[in-house]
Write a protein that holds these residues in place. Sequence first.
Motif: not given
Length: 260
Positions: A164-175, A198-212
């Motif tokens: 049930d992956r939904n591109p809306v969840m990841v703001q349509h960034f590519v995997d 952010i260029k892809n989903i890995n970047d999106y994950k790293l972006f979220q980690l950087s919030w600390v």
Amino acid sequence: MQIDTLNRLSAWFDDYTQSFLSGNAKVDAPLTLKIDHTARVRENIRELAVSLSLDKAKIHLAEAIALFHDVGRFEQYRCYQTFHDSHSVNHAKKGIDVLTQLNVLESLPDIERTIIIDAIRFHNVPALPDNNGSPSMLFMRLIRDADKLDIWKVFAEYFQNDKDRNPVMVQHFVDQPGWDPKMIEAILEKRTARFKNIKNINDYKLFQLSWVFGLHFPVSAVLARKRGHLAAIAGTLPVDDAIKQAVATVMAALERPVCE
């Protein structure tokens, strides 16, 4: 804020958000996600406020901010079918417009109305304004931490679920493989990465980690560490020495939080 006022605002929020739902669970899923997110952010902000020994009036005010911080998401999604602000509208500004146009905050004292609007306006910006003397500042910090705590939960569960992956969840960034070195660089320098990189989903994950590195209260880092959502997100990243070093830096920050 009195509890009766908070209850009235909560009832308005329920009626308003339900008006966007069609009754089709699949179609409504993105909006239901935001309703559920709001409820958990409200719980988070209350937990943070209680830990700071705020009085009941301030706790209720913090809860009202959590209630409305994403209220602009509903019009945003109905009009644009996305939660990507750059591809649609600034959801914080849209939320303020909704509350203003519908006179939701009209009966509140001026100071409460100002604090709510300020907290919504700045909950999603890269950094807070330099006005530490403002009565809004405490509440701006509270909503930003409370919001991050739940976003980490949402995405930890999403990235671990292959269905049930939904591109809306990841703001349509590519995997796709790889990541932008700027994301790793930001983490190693102990600062929040920039969304524009952010260029892809890995970047999106790293972006979220950087919030600390943008957390405002030590208790927020304690909760993040205890809940394990950052570790879960990190566990879905590629196996690589640079990634490993970045993740270690993030996890160390949870042990020794760099709070503003």
